[in-house]
Design an enzyme around this catalytic site. Structure first.
Site, PDB file in Angstrom:
ATOM      1  N   HIS A   1       3.380   0.876  12.114  1.00  0.00           N
ATOM      2  CA  HIS A   1       3.500   1.652  10.871  1.00  0.00           C
ATOM      3  C   HIS A   1       4.698   2.597  10.833  1.00  0.00           C
ATOM      4  O   HIS A   1       4.720   3.516  10.011  1.00  0.00           O
ATOM      5  CB  HIS A   1       2.225   2.464  10.577  1.00  0.00           C
ATOM      6  CG  HIS A   1       1.004   1.634  10.403  1.00  0.00           C
ATOM      7  ND1 HIS A   1      -0.218   2.168  10.052  1.00  0.00           N
ATOM      8  CD2 HIS A   1       0.785   0.308  10.532  1.00  0.00           C
ATOM      9  CE1 HIS A   1      -1.122   1.207   9.965  1.00  0.00           C
ATOM     10  NE2 HIS A   1      -0.525   0.060  10.267  1.00  0.00           N
TER      11      HIS A   1
ATOM     12  N   GLU B   1      -4.650  -5.879   4.088  1.00  0.00           N
ATOM     13  CA  GLU B   1      -5.433  -5.292   5.178  1.00  0.00           C
ATOM     14  C   GLU B   1      -5.073  -3.831   5.393  1.00  0.00           C
ATOM     15  O   GLU B   1      -5.943  -3.000   5.680  1.00  0.00           O
ATOM     16  CB  GLU B   1      -5.204  -6.082   6.471  1.00  0.00           C
ATOM     17  CG  GLU B   1      -6.092  -5.659   7.641  1.00  0.00           C
ATOM     18  CD  GLU B   1      -5.519  -4.554   8.517  1.00  0.00           C
ATOM     19  OE1 GLU B   1      -6.246  -4.069   9.397  1.00  0.00           O
ATOM     20  OE2 GLU B   1      -4.350  -4.153   8.313  1.00  0.00           O
TER      21      GLU B   1
ATOM     22  N   ASP C   1       0.284  -8.506   4.958  1.00  0.00           N
ATOM     23  CA  ASP C   1       0.910  -7.287   4.423  1.00  0.00           C
ATOM     24  C   ASP C   1       1.308  -6.343   5.542  1.00  0.00           C
ATOM     25  O   ASP C   1       0.821  -6.429   6.678  1.00  0.00           O
ATOM     26  CB  ASP C   1      -0.029  -6.580   3.442  1.00  0.00           C
ATOM     27  CG  ASP C   1      -1.285  -6.030   4.114  1.00  0.00           C
ATOM     28  OD1 ASP C   1      -1.915  -6.786   4.880  1.00  0.00           O
ATOM     29  OD2 ASP C   1      -1.634  -4.867   3.866  1.00  0.00           O
TER      30      ASP C   1
END
Length: 415
Positions: A386, A181, A87
């Site tokens: 991210h 995760e 993920d």
């Protein structure tokens, strides 16, 4: 110094293929995995490991993919595991990723062509140490997903090399690819017994040399306030504004105990969500510390602040709940210190300086270590995870894959 095995081509091909699969997880979902698109990559990987010739391939109904690289030696060797997660973070879009490849980076700004932004060494000075590297970046409209699709590419490129060279002695290797995760649920349904490894590594780190076996102890603090809603025109002496009391609560906490004011081994209290209405609202805090004692003190700080609010406004004005999230894996890895020692030796053999600074966060390996499987974390070469400025060095990925191969070889040589 050991010579690097050339793996750039399969690493780049895999990374480019995997990041284009949308796999964002969702903390608000109650399904497992939390998003259906994670199955797309899991099934692709199941087919890929089967085609490579791995054995004992299984994909369970919770989205955990396990596979085996059979031993090529009769010598008794610990079963070694390698893990990565499929993920990507919900903090930035992971859909329709368009990776950019910059060959032989010469320094300076890198245009992110989809957004018009630039990836600049002025803002991200790590780029200054990557001149001559091949970099993979985003186009500025999404994250890249090198966290942790680079880990998947590294593991499978190493496995593919060993399958092509059966003359290299090694013990049984287990591989795991897991969901969710990024929202802290990766190990929730992980079956350590079924995985069957004696020790393992997550391949989910950042810059060259990262070798992490210490992380935050983590709790979540949920602070709830209750109010009374009436029309604002007749509110005097009657309305109780729970939102205002929640703001007051937060302002009573020490201003220096925040992530933006802390570094190194300093802990913090982080307000990450404020939700609700005047009648009932919640403050959600992340409590983080490298020691259990300080973590308990942070939780007590929330409770003591609430007690002071209750003295001012009554015992039913609000409440505090503390929920355990994960603990420092060092407690579980230290008794198996050889796992870290082997990784450090291999890195030094390749001329890589191991960076063992503690993780100011957590990994799947932290929780899995407490499930009975010691699992430190290895670097991948990724940076700025991210967000749209995420990038990774293919050169460092190649070194990471060689470190994985070196660790496998060192385990095979152990007495």
């Amino acid at each position: 110094m050991s010579a690097l095995i050339p793996l750039r081509k399969p690493l780049l091909e895999r990374l480019q293929r995997y990041v284009k699969v949308h796999t964002t997880s969702d903390a608000a979902s109650t399904t497992v995995p939390t998003t259906p698109q994670q199955w797309d990559l899991l099934r692709l990987l199941r087919d890929e490991v089967t085609a490579l010739g791995m054995t004992e391939v299984s994909l369970d109904d919770k989205g955990y993919l396990f596979a085996t690289l059979p031993a090529t030696t009769d010598k008794k060797v610990p079963v070694l595991g390698f893990m990565a997660h499929v993920d990507t973070s919900p903090e930035c879009s992971g859909e329709n990723v368009k990776p950019q490849v910059i060959e032989n980076y010469g320094g300076g700004d890198i245009p992110l062509k989809g957004s018009g932004a630039v990836l600049s060494p002025k803002e991200f000075p790590a780029l200054d140490g990557l001149h001559g590297h091949t970099l993979v970046t985003t186009d500025g409209t999404t994250l890249l997903g090198a966290d942790d699709k680079s880990g998947i590419a590294i593991i499978l490129s190493a496995v593919e090399y060993l399958l092509a060279h059966p003359e290299i002695p090694h013990g049984k290797i287990r591989v795991a690819f897991t969901p969710d995760e990024e929202i802290g649920r990766g190990p929730k349904h992980f079956d350590v017994k079924a995985f069957g490894a004696d020790v393992a590594y997550t391949v989910d780190g950042g810059p060259l040399g990262e070798l992490q076996y210490e992380n935050f102890n983590a709790d979540e603090g949920i602070v709830t306030f209750y109010g009374r809603s009436v029309h604002t025109g007749t509110a005097k002496g009657v309305m109780v504004n729970g939102l205002a009391r929640a703001c007051e609560f937060h302002n009573r906490l020490p201003a220096h105990l925040t992530p933006e004011e802390s570094e190194g081994r300093e802990g913090f209290i982080h307000l990450y969500k404020f939700e609700g209405t005047l009648e009932e609202c919640r403050l959600r805090y992340l409590l983080r510390s490298f020691t259990r004692e300080e973590l308990a003190d942070l939780g007590k700080m929330l409770s003591d602040t609430m007690a002071a609010m209750q003295r001012d406004y009554g015992e039913h004005c609000g409440k505090v709940e503390i929920h355990e999230q994960y603990r420092n894996m060092r407690e579980k890895v230290e008794p198996h210190r050889y796992v870290v020692d082997i990784a450090e030796k291999v890195m030094r053999d390749f001329g890589i300086t191991p960076l063992t600074a503690p993780i100011r966060g957590g990994t799947d390996g932290a929780q899995i270590s407490y499930m009975g499987l010691p699992t430190p974390n290895l670097f991948t070469g990724g940076e700025n995870f991210h967000g749209p400025f995420e990038f990774i060095s293919l050169d460092v990925m190649e070194q990471a894959a060689n470190v994985v191969l070196g660790i496998i070889s060192e385990f095979a040589q152990r007495n």
